[in-house]
Design a protein around this motif. Structure first.
Motif, PDB file in Angstrom:
ATOM      1  N   ALA A 159      -0.187  80.463   5.528  1.00  0.00           N
ATOM      2  CA  ALA A 159       0.080  79.764   4.280  1.00  0.00           C
ATOM      3  C   ALA A 159       0.647  80.683   3.214  1.00  0.00           C
ATOM      4  N   LEU A 160       0.267  81.962   3.251  1.00  0.00           N
ATOM      5  CA  LEU A 160       0.585  82.857   2.139  1.00  0.00           C
ATOM      6  C   LEU A 160       1.635  83.915   2.464  1.00  0.00           C
ATOM      7  N   GLU A 161       2.236  83.849   3.638  1.00  0.00           N
ATOM      8  CA  GLU A 161       3.154  84.922   4.030  1.00  0.00           C
ATOM      9  C   GLU A 161       4.271  85.136   3.016  1.00  0.00           C
ATOM     10  N   GLY A 168      -3.011  74.109   3.875  1.00  0.00           N
ATOM     11  CA  GLY A 168      -3.123  75.474   4.390  1.00  0.00           C
ATOM     12  C   GLY A 168      -3.867  76.419   3.476  1.00  0.00           C
ATOM     13  N   PHE A 169      -3.706  76.240   2.169  1.00  0.00           N
ATOM     14  CA  PHE A 169      -4.348  77.182   1.253  1.00  0.00           C
ATOM     15  C   PHE A 169      -5.637  76.628   0.652  1.00  0.00           C
ATOM     16  N   ILE A 170      -5.599  75.422   0.060  1.00  0.00           N
ATOM     17  CA  ILE A 170      -6.818  74.921  -0.576  1.00  0.00           C
ATOM     18  C   ILE A 170      -7.901  74.634   0.468  1.00  0.00           C
ATOM     19  N   ALA A 176      -7.174  69.182  -3.468  1.00  0.00           N
ATOM     20  CA  ALA A 176      -6.053  69.113  -2.528  1.00  0.00           C
ATOM     21  C   ALA A 176      -5.529  67.697  -2.369  1.00  0.00           C
ATOM     22  N   GLU A 177      -6.197  66.727  -2.970  1.00  0.00           N
ATOM     23  CA  GLU A 177      -5.796  65.332  -2.855  1.00  0.00           C
ATOM     24  C   GLU A 177      -4.813  64.964  -3.961  1.00  0.00           C
TER      25      GLU A 177
END
Length: 268
Positions: free
Chosen positions: A23-25, A211-213, A250-251
């Motif tokens: 997610a953070l690449e 992917g992140f939250i 995330a919603e």
């Protein structure tokens, strides 16, 4: 000196680290390109979640990744083999006493390691020792105090505070991102540059919301549920309420922002 990793070493945590790396690449590895022929140390590679993009993005460099945990080291080797990356190898070593001669490396990469150490400055001193004069170090850390979200919820902050407190009791610092410059300066580096890398998520970025939250931040906090309850830091119901509140961001209608800090410096 062994570091205490408060999230554990099970398969769930391995998956979370993989999700985090994916997610953070684009935030974490942007601009990290080493000259052809460079020999690069990655200190504390864990399961190789950051080793893979580091090696993939630098095919002309040789990456030497070190990790103290044998189980994590085995996972890192498997990941590199699965990606068919031959320009990186993984060795078992303690970052507090690296088994390399002085001035062995052209560059060093340290990501999500210092937050877990009782003596992060000593680790940076050891990294500096094995760097050649003029060699550079890249350090990336987060800061849990930077987590901002909507809808805001007190229970979510309380759950995050449990993570911060458990890490503090283990000798680490979940807010170390804000300390990078003084730590690196104390280790004797110069040409220090610290860049905040905020990750902002809303309805326009569903991939990051998942992917992140959900899979990275909320999963990280959820991983310390049992030790937080055992330490009487929070009740089970309140902790679960906090995780649900984090996942709610995330919603649709939710927002989330977290800041990583990326520092570069040179051995003068």
């Amino acid at each position: 000196m062994r570091r205490e990793y408060v999230h554990g070493y099970d398969a769930v945590e391995h998956r979370r680290l993989e999700d985090q790396a994916g997610a953070l690449e684009e935030w974490l590895h942007a601009g990290i390109i080493f000259p052809y022929g460079s020999v690069v140390l990655e200190a504390g590679c864990g399961i190789g979640a950051q080793t893979v993009p580091l090696a993939r993005n630098n095919p002309g460099a040789q990456i030497v990744a070190v990790e103290i945990s044998q189980a994590s080291m085995a996972q890192a080797r498997q990941r590199l083999a699965a990606e068919k990356l031959t320009n990186a190898r993984v060795e078992q070593a303690d970052v507090m006493a690296l088994p390399f001669a002085d001035e062995s490396f052209d560059h060093a990469f340290v990501c999500f390691l210092l937050e877990h150490l009782c003596q992060p400055a000593a680790a940076l001193n050891e990294v500096r020792r094995v760097l050649k004069p003029g060699g550079t170090v890249t350090v990336i850390e987060g800061d849990h105090g930077s987590a901002l979200f909507h809808p805001d919820h007190a229970a979510a902050h309380e759950a995050i505070d449990c993570q911060v407190e458990l890490q503090r009791r283990a000798g680490g610092d979940a807010g170390i991102g804000r300390r990078l410059r003084p730590l690196i300066e104390a280790a004797g580096f110069d040409n220090i540059c610290v860049t905040p890398c905020p990750v902002y998520v809303d309805a326009d970025s569903p991939r990051l919301a998942e992917g992140f939250i959900r899979r990275t931040f909320a999963a990280m906090i959820a991983s310390i549920r049992e030790p937080a309850i055992a330490a009487d830091l929070i009740t089970p119901g309140r902790f679960d309420e906090g995780i649900a509140a984090l996942e709610r961001t995330a919603e649709p209608g939710g927002t989330f922002c977290y800041t990583f800090f990326k520092a570069t410096a040179r051995k003068g």
